[in-house]
Each structure stands twice: as C-alpha cells, then as structure tokens.
Design a protein around this motif. Sequence first.
Motif, PDB file in Angstrom:
ATOM      1  N   ASP A  93       0.026 -30.390   5.920  1.00 19.73           N
ATOM      2  CA  ASP A  93      -0.147 -29.150   5.010  1.00 19.73           C
ATOM      3  C   ASP A  93      -1.031 -29.370   3.706  1.00 19.73           C
ATOM      4  N   PHE A  94      -0.837 -30.850   3.126  1.00 18.11           N
ATOM      5  CA  PHE A  94      -1.523 -31.094   1.890  1.00 18.11           C
ATOM      6  C   PHE A  94      -2.930 -31.217   2.336  1.00 18.11           C
ATOM      7  N   SER A  95      -3.574 -31.616   3.498  1.00 17.68           N
ATOM      8  CA  SER A  95      -4.896 -31.671   4.122  1.00 17.68           C
ATOM      9  C   SER A  95      -5.314 -30.230   4.150  1.00 17.68           C
ATOM     10  N   GLN A  96      -4.479 -29.419   4.711  1.00 15.18           N
ATOM     11  CA  GLN A  96      -5.083 -27.808   5.118  1.00 15.18           C
ATOM     12  C   GLN A  96      -5.236 -27.230   3.450  1.00 15.18           C
ATOM     13  N   ILE A  97      -4.293 -27.432   2.513  1.00 16.34           N
ATOM     14  CA  ILE A  97      -4.601 -26.775   1.286  1.00 16.34           C
ATOM     15  C   ILE A  97      -5.666 -27.489   0.746  1.00 16.34           C
ATOM     16  N   THR A 122      -1.360 -20.518   3.129  1.00 20.49           N
ATOM     17  CA  THR A 122      -2.304 -19.529   2.634  1.00 20.49           C
ATOM     18  C   THR A 122      -1.579 -19.080   1.178  1.00 20.49           C
ATOM     19  N   THR A 123      -0.172 -19.059   1.089  1.00 19.53           N
ATOM     20  CA  THR A 123       0.318 -18.640   0.031  1.00 19.53           C
ATOM     21  C   THR A 123       0.112 -19.892  -0.863  1.00 19.53           C
ATOM     22  N   ALA A 124       0.354 -21.013  -0.535  1.00 14.07           N
ATOM     23  CA  ALA A 124       0.139 -22.035  -1.727  1.00 14.07           C
ATOM     24  C   ALA A 124      -1.528 -22.227  -2.101  1.00 14.07           C
ATOM     25  N   VAL A 125      -2.200 -21.925  -1.374  1.00 16.94           N
ATOM     26  CA  VAL A 125      -3.747 -21.681  -1.772  1.00 16.94           C
ATOM     27  C   VAL A 125      -3.803 -20.503  -2.815  1.00 16.94           C
ATOM     28  N   SER A 126      -3.281 -19.433  -2.541  1.00 17.68           N
ATOM     29  CA  SER A 126      -3.143 -18.386  -3.483  1.00 17.68           C
ATOM     30  C   SER A 126      -2.461 -18.608  -4.885  1.00 17.68           C
ATOM     31  N   ILE A 127      -1.374 -19.477  -4.783  1.00 19.32           N
ATOM     32  CA  ILE A 127      -0.704 -19.616  -5.880  1.00 19.32           C
ATOM     33  C   ILE A 127      -1.683 -20.598  -6.961  1.00 19.32           C
ATOM     34  N   LEU A 128      -2.371 -21.456  -6.071  1.00 22.02           N
ATOM     35  CA  LEU A 128      -3.149 -22.635  -7.012  1.00 22.02           C
ATOM     36  C   LEU A 128      -4.465 -21.864  -7.440  1.00 22.02           C
ATOM     37  N   THR A 129      -5.020 -20.991  -6.852  1.00 24.38           N
ATOM     38  CA  THR A 129      -6.100 -20.189  -7.222  1.00 24.38           C
ATOM     39  C   THR A 129      -6.081 -19.176  -7.957  1.00 24.38           C
ATOM     40  N   THR A 178       5.810 -22.321  -9.591  1.00 26.50           N
ATOM     41  CA  THR A 178       5.850 -21.473  -8.659  1.00 26.50           C
ATOM     42  C   THR A 178       5.654 -22.289  -7.221  1.00 26.50           C
ATOM     43  N   LEU A 179       4.716 -23.180  -6.990  1.00 24.16           N
ATOM     44  CA  LEU A 179       4.411 -23.957  -6.233  1.00 24.16           C
ATOM     45  C   LEU A 179       5.559 -24.957  -5.643  1.00 24.16           C
ATOM     46  N   HIS A 180       6.085 -25.206  -6.585  1.00 18.87           N
ATOM     47  CA  HIS A 180       7.703 -26.173  -6.319  1.00 18.87           C
ATOM     48  C   HIS A 180       8.598 -25.448  -5.433  1.00 18.87           C
ATOM     49  N   THR A 181       8.563 -24.094  -5.907  1.00 19.89           N
ATOM     50  CA  THR A 181       9.672 -23.311  -5.235  1.00 19.89           C
ATOM     51  C   THR A 181       9.341 -23.030  -3.944  1.00 19.89           C
ATOM     52  N   LEU A 182       7.842 -23.244  -3.501  1.00 23.98           N
ATOM     53  CA  LEU A 182       7.511 -23.063  -2.081  1.00 23.98           C
ATOM     54  C   LEU A 182       7.832 -24.322  -1.451  1.00 23.98           C
ATOM     55  N   TYR A 183       7.564 -25.392  -2.063  1.00 27.66           N
ATOM     56  CA  TYR A 183       7.865 -26.559  -1.493  1.00 27.66           C
ATOM     57  C   TYR A 183       8.935 -27.367  -2.390  1.00 27.66           C
ATOM     58  N   PRO A 184      10.269 -27.259  -2.136  1.00 31.74           N
ATOM     59  CA  PRO A 184      11.259 -27.800  -3.184  1.00 31.74           C
ATOM     60  C   PRO A 184      11.629 -29.193  -2.871  1.00 31.74           C
TER      61      PRO A 184
END
Length: 611
Positions: free
Chosen positions: A70-74, A40-47, A57-63
């Motif tokens: 997760d890629f498929s869900q996002i 949910t956080t990754a989708v929020s960052i992207l949108t 910011t996304l890289h800090t979430l998945y360093p």
Amino acid sequence: MTIQVQVAKLLHQPLKPNPKKIHVTLFFSTSSSEQETLITTAVSILTNHRSKSRWNTLHTLYPNTLPSTDFSQITLHLKNKPHLALHFYQWTQSKSLCHHNLSSYSTIIHILARARLHSHAYNSIKTALINDDSSSTPLKLFEILVNSYRDCGSAPFVFDLLIDVCLESRKIESSIEISRMLLSRGISPKVATLNNLISRVCRKFGVDVGFEIYREFFRLDKEKYEISKRGYGFRGFRVVKPNVHSFNTFMLCCYQSGLVEKVEEIWNEMSEMGCDPNAYSYSLLIAAFCDGGRMEDCEKMWEEMRKKEIEADVVSYNTIIGGFCKIGDVGRAEEFYREMGLVGIDATVSTYEHLVKGYCGIEDVESAVLVYKDMLRKDFRPDASTLDMVVRLLCYKGRVEEAMKFLRSGVGKFDLVPKEKSYEALIKGFCFEGRMDEALKLQAEMLGKGFQLNSEIYEVFIDGCIANTMMISFCHLMVKIIDITENSENYIHLFFSSDSIQNSRLNMSLTTNVVAPEQVQQQTSAAVMVPWEPPSTFVVTQSDCCEADFVRSKEINHHISAVTSSSEIEVAADLSSSKAAAVFQLSSADSHSHHHLVKCPTSTNVAAKRL
C-alpha cells in the motif's frame, strides 16, 4: 527522446542469467477492490487535507499497520509531489506503521531521485541496506530498482547513488558487480562514480587490480570492448571517457603505493588520450620526481606549467619546496617560497615544516629555529617529527636548555607526543653537561610513555656518572640493567669495556664511611663510623635504591663474573633484616689495583679510590 526513456528501454533488456533466482514483490501488482479504495482514500487525504489534519486522519485509516505494498502504491500516486511523498515516508517511519521492504524502499528512492533530491535518496538507499544487512542485499535492491525504473519515471543517477552507498559501506565487490551489470546493458555510471570506485579498489585490493578495473570500466581494452558490444547487441552503446580527475585519482593511488614509474606511465597515457592535465596533475608528477631526486625534471615540468599558463596552487609549491629541501638545496626552496608570496599564495604548515626540516638537514640551526618560531607565531601546529628534528639539532649544537623549552612548549601548547629520539638527545645533552638529575627525570618520563632505554642511553648515563663522581647512580644503573633487560650480559660487557671506565678506572677519592661485612647483621638502618682501611671485601647497603635491586645476588654475580676476567663482584643479602645489601669484592692480578664501591644507608655521596 529523453535520457530517462533511453535508460528505461536499456534497463528492460533481459538481465544476464542469474544462478540464484531472486523473488521480487513489485508494488504495482493487482490488488483487491477494498485495498484500492483504501489507497485512493489515502491519496485523497494526503493531497486535499491541510498539513495539520492530514496525518491524524490518515492514522485513523491505518491505525495499526500500513502494508508495504500500500505504501508503494500511495507513494507512486505522489510522484509529482516528491516533497509530500518524502513527508509521507518519514511519517511512516516515525509512527513505525510500515515494515518497509526493498520494494517499498525502491519506490521512495525512485521518487526522490526523479525530483533530484540527492541527499534524501542517498539516505533512503543507506537505510534500505542497513535494515537488510545481507551480502546479497545490494544486488537484490539493484534488480528491484531496475524493474521499477520505468513505472516511477526515475533518473539514471539513482544507480550512481546505489554504488556510492555500497562504497561507503565498504561493499566494494557489490559496487563492482553493479557497475558491470550496468555496463553490460549499455549504461555507464558517471565518471565521478567510477573514479571513486577505482580509488576504493586500489586501496583495498592494490593498484594492479585497480588498474584492471580502470581499463575495463572505461573500455580502454579494445578487444574486450568489441566483444562486449557484440555480446549484448546494443546499437547505442554509450561509453564514458576518463577525465583529468580519473587520471589524477589513479596517479595518486600509484604514488601512495610507491609506484613512481606507474605515475609517469599514467601521465603519458593521459597525454595520448588528449586529456589536458591540471595543476594537481602536475603536482602528483612533480611529487613522484621529487621522491626519486629528479629535481631537474621537476623544474622542467614547472616551466611547462608556466608555458601552458596553468597557475600553480599551494600543493604544487609545497611539493617542489619539499623536494629541494629533501636534497639539501634549501636556497632554491626559499626562492620558490618567496615566489609563492609574490603571487598571493599563503604558506601553510607544510611549507614551514619542509623548510625547517631542510635547514635541520644541513645543520643550519639558526635558520631552522627562526623558521620554526615564525611558524609558531602564525599559530600553525607542528607535527612531532618537525619538533623532533629541531630538538635533536639544538642538542647536537649544545643548546640543550633551548631544546628542552621547545619540547615543553610542543607538549603543553599543541599536545604533541615527543618521539623517542627527542628524549634520547636531551638525556645525552644533560648527561654531557653533568645535569644528571634532569637526565634521570627525563628517563623516568620516557619510560612512563612506553619507550625503552637502549644500550646507547645506558652508556651515556654511565659516562655521566663516572665523569661526575656519582658512583651510587653507577651501582644503581648496573643493577637496573640486570633487572629490566633481557640481554644484560651484552650491556655489562659494553659498560665494563667502555672508554670512560677503562680510562678512569674509578680514579676518585673516597668521601664516605664504610660498613664492614661482619657488621651487616648488627646494622639495620644507621651506618657505623669506623676508620677505613682498604679491605678486600666491603658492603653496599640499601638507602635510596629499591630492595628488589639487590636481591638477585646469584644472577648478578653470574653475569658480571662471566664478562669480566679481571674482576669478581660478589653480592649477598642481609639475612638479619628486611633490608637488602650487596657485597662487592673486586680482585685483580695487579695487587696494587683494588677498586672499592661503598654505599651506606645514611650516605649521599659515594666515590671510589684507586689504591
């Protein structure tokens, strides 16, 4: 009901039993609450974040790594923003964060197909197959695409893309199997996809197999069609019909395989199915008739085109022009060439090549040269076969110098590789004119390009040497024959029995000095000037001939003695020096006929005298 919904329902019918169970990890499987939060956080960052800051910011979430699930869900949450989903996929690739599997690939493939981003979806399928290069990978990916089709709201042509990628990767069997699985579920690939598949099958497995696939996939076999419908119980069983391109594809495959009768059979089937042919269809049938010399049928088809107001294209004109040139009716071909210009169709290099070859075929050298020069003026590049025909005709007409210029122009300007027959024609022409030096240069060039001299070329050289009193070249050639040919006995027999030798019998005057046999051991380089008397034995010493030409004395003696009943040639080596020498002794039942071949180290002109 949209076609996507219809296809989705059909796809979720049970698949045919598969003996090998394929384990599929679906991206929509249940995840933990922590994982859901991350997604949910990754989708929020992207949108919601700006393009410059979202990736950091996304890289800090998945360093370190991004799980493929997760890629498929996002990506699934971004299905209404396909370009953003594409950038997200490309970002994971550039950072090497996600080890994509077939399930994650299928997600992005569906999203891109849904948005009609054909090229990106195609490339994603290609990447998926490359990264898992197994023979079963296409079928695994197909099953995953089927199972995830509804959740992604994909488009039906995604399966056409998969078949196209398999065809490009030369996975023909996988393409056939995927097409059959789709057809078994009441879904047919696009006609263009099936046309491409049939063409590839014909090229790999032959026209007969292609014809079976053609009838199966277009459901032209009624019995199999009815069984197939009953077996799967689909009310809305959708069948595509072959179009004109389908028939053209198959006619082209038949024509390229030399099955002219099959071309006509497909043409008749096209008419029976009510499919109207186009200009290319007529070109294929006319080409088949031309190959069979059926020019009357060609003209009938041409008139039919006119009645149907189908405009002939450049392919049609070139085909019929080539047909008339092939049978020698160049005048009729010229009529179509002029008509071609009147209707505003520009001639191509094929047009000119047909005309040049046609004129060469009827030995009209002036017209052939005129059309050939016109072709060069228009900066068309001739092929080697056209150049070959022009060169050979010019040589045959005695215009060797002009032929040589054409050859050099073709090599220098167009980087053409002359054919063997071109060299042979020029060598014969130069020998006939007595220009032996130029003939020998061409011979060397010919050998340098990997061509081999044949008996006809050797005979021309021998005739030229004898006709122009060049006996050194004659001797040199005789020894060369034994050195470089496997069937030297046949060649020697041919030369000693040739018309030139039998007619002339070396009837020439002596113009050089002689080295006596007993003087060989005292000489190493210079000739001794002695009065010449007709000896029964004399020496031919080496000057411009290679030493290796004269060392095989026993073999030469064996070959020539075996094939000449009236003469005996004996070859010996000069043991006192590194120079090699040959002793030729010719005897005859006729005591008045002795032929002596003489060569000295310092001599440049050698002849023989009939005594």
